[in-house]
Write an enzyme that holds these catalytic residues in place. Structure first.
Site, PDB file in Angstrom:
ATOM      1  N   PHE A  35       0.813  -1.215   0.000  1.00  0.00           N
ATOM      2  CA  PHE A  35       0.000   0.000   0.000  1.00  0.00           C
ATOM      3  C   PHE A  35       0.841   1.257   0.000  1.00  0.00           C
ATOM      4  O   PHE A  35       0.441   2.270  -0.565  1.00  0.00           O
ATOM      5  CB  PHE A  35      -0.978   0.000   1.176  1.00  0.00           C
ATOM      6  N   GLU A  36       1.979   1.214   0.620  1.00  0.00           N
ATOM      7  CA  GLU A  36       2.824   2.408   0.679  1.00  0.00           C
ATOM      8  C   GLU A  36       3.519   2.658  -0.650  1.00  0.00           C
ATOM      9  O   GLU A  36       3.748   3.793  -1.026  1.00  0.00           O
ATOM     10  CB  GLU A  36       3.852   2.278   1.803  1.00  0.00           C
ATOM     11  N   GLY A  37       3.872   1.582  -1.363  1.00  0.00           N
ATOM     12  CA  GLY A  37       4.654   1.767  -2.576  1.00  0.00           C
ATOM     13  C   GLY A  37       6.055   2.233  -2.215  1.00  0.00           C
ATOM     14  O   GLY A  37       6.375   2.441  -1.052  1.00  0.00           O
ATOM     15  N   ARG A 161      -7.303   0.214   1.078  1.00  0.00           N
ATOM     16  CA  ARG A 161      -6.362  -0.246   2.101  1.00  0.00           C
ATOM     17  C   ARG A 161      -7.101  -0.798   3.307  1.00  0.00           C
ATOM     18  O   ARG A 161      -6.762  -1.858   3.818  1.00  0.00           O
ATOM     19  CB  ARG A 161      -5.440   0.902   2.515  1.00  0.00           C
TER      20      ARG A 161
END
Length: 171
Positions: A35-37, A161
């Site tokens: 989700f953060e990348g 998310r």
């Protein structure tokens, strides 16, 4: 007398693992990273905060990420693991408390959630209060879904998310 000794040994064996600090699994790391990348160049997130690596806003020494900062892949991995292992996981563990039994997926999902919203917000959340009472309470899913707003607007990225975190929590 022997029966009492055996009972104490069995109880000690059951309680001892629960006193050890909980840690994040590889699946938990992957959940957060997904989700953060990854960005090797500082950027402003949707809330306007300067961010680098896997969603980090601060370096290991506590200094803030600034415009123009860059990081290597190895540096981003180290920074991510530092904050997860030294800050977020221990704080989630402390806030949930030793008396609460969590499955690994539940702990990982809570760390992912806290990594995104911050320890302060998690510490005063209804989600945490419900986890402390009954970690398998089905209404915990609804508590994840309350945290989908950025500047008063629903963020589809946060909806996605939170759904994934709730699904992981209850898997």
């Amino acid at each position: 007398m022997k029966i009492t000794v055996y009972c104490v040994v069995v109880l000690a064996a059951l309680v001892a693992p629960s006193l050890a600090a909980r840690t994040v699994s590889q699946a938990g790391y992957d959940l957060i990273k997904g989700f953060e990348g990854l960005s090797l160049v500082a950027y402003q997130d949707i809330g306007g905060v300067w961010t680098i690596g896997y969603g980090n806003t601060r370096y290991q020494d506590g200094s803030p990420v600034r415009q123009g900062d860059t990081i290597t892949q190895a540096g981003a991995d180290d920074l991510f693991e530092y904050w997860v292992d030294e800050s977020f996981a221990p704080e989630v563990d402390r806030l949930v408390g030793n008396g609460v039994v969590l499955r690994q997926q539940q702990f990982d999902a809570l760390v992912s959630f806290t990594y995104n919203i911050g320890v302060g917000a998690f510490s005063s959340s209804t989600l945490l209060a419900k986890v402390r009472v009954w970690p398998d309470d089905p209404t915990i899913r609804d508590e994840f879904m309350r945290w989908v707003y950025v500047n008063g607007q629903v963020s589809q990225g946060l909806v996605n998310r939170r759904e994934a975190e709730a699904d992981f929590y209850f898997s």
